[in-house]
Design an enzyme around this catalytic site. Structure first.
Site, PDB file in Angstrom:
ATOM      1  N   VAL A 168       6.388 -30.218 -30.338  1.00 17.68           N
ATOM      2  CA  VAL A 168       7.160 -31.368 -30.937  1.00 17.68           C
ATOM      3  C   VAL A 168       8.389 -31.728 -29.493  1.00 17.68           C
ATOM      4  O   VAL A 168       9.305 -31.167 -29.819  1.00 17.68           O
ATOM      5  CB  VAL A 168       7.500 -30.832 -32.011  1.00 17.68           C
ATOM      6  CG1 VAL A 168       8.318 -32.354 -32.383  1.00 17.68           C
ATOM      7  CG2 VAL A 168       6.733 -30.569 -32.744  1.00 17.68           C
ATOM      8  N   PRO A 169       7.966 -33.175 -29.099  1.00 16.53           N
ATOM      9  CA  PRO A 169       8.384 -33.828 -28.035  1.00 16.53           C
ATOM     10  C   PRO A 169       9.958 -33.965 -27.852  1.00 16.53           C
ATOM     11  O   PRO A 169      10.127 -34.925 -27.846  1.00 16.53           O
ATOM     12  CB  PRO A 169       7.142 -33.942 -27.419  1.00 16.53           C
ATOM     13  CG  PRO A 169       6.881 -35.001 -28.777  1.00 16.53           C
ATOM     14  CD  PRO A 169       7.066 -33.926 -29.328  1.00 16.53           C
ATOM     15  N   CYS A 170      10.455 -33.218 -28.571  1.00 13.28           N
ATOM     16  CA  CYS A 170      12.268 -33.276 -28.325  1.00 13.28           C
ATOM     17  C   CYS A 170      12.816 -33.840 -26.775  1.00 13.28           C
ATOM     18  O   CYS A 170      13.539 -34.067 -26.982  1.00 13.28           O
ATOM     19  CB  CYS A 170      13.170 -32.435 -29.098  1.00 13.28           C
ATOM     20  SG  CYS A 170      13.082 -30.782 -28.395  1.00 13.28           S
ATOM     21  N   HIS A 171      12.105 -33.270 -25.340  1.00 18.34           N
ATOM     22  CA  HIS A 171      12.284 -33.800 -24.691  1.00 18.34           C
ATOM     23  C   HIS A 171      12.773 -35.363 -24.387  1.00 18.34           C
ATOM     24  O   HIS A 171      13.150 -35.189 -22.631  1.00 18.34           O
ATOM     25  CB  HIS A 171      11.249 -32.682 -23.926  1.00 18.34           C
ATOM     26  CG  HIS A 171      10.246 -32.826 -23.278  1.00 18.34           C
ATOM     27  ND1 HIS A 171       9.411 -32.239 -24.052  1.00 18.34           N
ATOM     28  CD2 HIS A 171       9.396 -33.802 -22.665  1.00 18.34           C
ATOM     29  CE1 HIS A 171       7.613 -33.375 -24.204  1.00 18.34           C
ATOM     30  NE2 HIS A 171       8.314 -33.987 -22.935  1.00 18.34           N
TER      31      HIS A 171
END
Length: 201
Positions: A168-171
């Site tokens: 889940v791409p919080c980056h």
């Protein structure tokens, strides 16, 4: 002093037997419904990643800097103490992580268990996959998509506590001034992930 050949053979035989018994135990535990959380550790360009899953799906991705033992303790307290090292149960997740770092995958296609993120945090995480591979969005832009469009700091907190980073791409969430901001995996890991997706790594 080298180990005598007979002793070395005995030690190797015991290790093989232990591996076999451990495998049988894991299989039996899974078959009898005695394993609530399976986990494995995979190598990656951002260090060792712990992958943990339940029957619902992948529940946790953890960086080494978080302390894998501490993460497992937390999972035992919040989900179940019936946790086992069972690498085969996470083959699909490990394969997709490998494909992502090899630039053969731009989005993860895994069942996910979001029980570790509730309320507004869960709402924020639901919007993160909408930020496309190779793109970024500001904390403010993500907040604008939620039920609390002014809750920019809360978006930051949700990203910082994301139980499924990378997948889940919080980056991909950065500051409004274009700087990267903090990341659970560390500043270097965030820089590497963004560079990987931009094709500059």
């Amino acid at each position: 002093m080298p180990m005598p050949a007979e002793l070395a053979a005995l030690v190797a035989g015991e290790a093989t037997a232990l591996d076999r018994l451990t495998g049988q135990f894991r299989t039996a535990a899974a078959a009898d419904g005695l394993m609530d959380v399976a986990y494995r550790v995979v190598d990656s360009p951002v260090g060792a990643l712990l992958l943990a899953g339940t029957e619902r799906g992948l529940v946790r991705v953890a960086f080494a800097r978080e302390g894998h033992a501490a993460v497992l303790d937390s999972l035992a307290a919040t989900i179940s103490p019936r946790i086992l090292l069972a690498p085969a149960r996470l083959d699909a997740a490990a394969r997709e992580v490998e494909e992502y770092f090899a630039r053969r995958r731009q989005a993860f296609d895994l069942p996910l268990d979001f029980r570790l993120a509730t309320g507004f945090r869960r709402e924020v995480l639901a919007h993160l996959p909408d930020i496309g591979y190779g793109h970024t969005a500001s904390y403010a832009a993500v907040a604008a998509l939620t039920s609390s469009p002014r809750a920019v700091r809360a978006v930051g907190t949700a990203c910082a506590r994301n139980p499924l980073p990378l997948v889940v791409p919080c980056h991909r969430v950065i500051r409004s001034d274009g700087s990267r901001g903090a990341y659970l995996g560390g500043a270097d890991a965030k820089a590497l992930l963004l560079a990987l997706e931009a094709g500059t790594a």
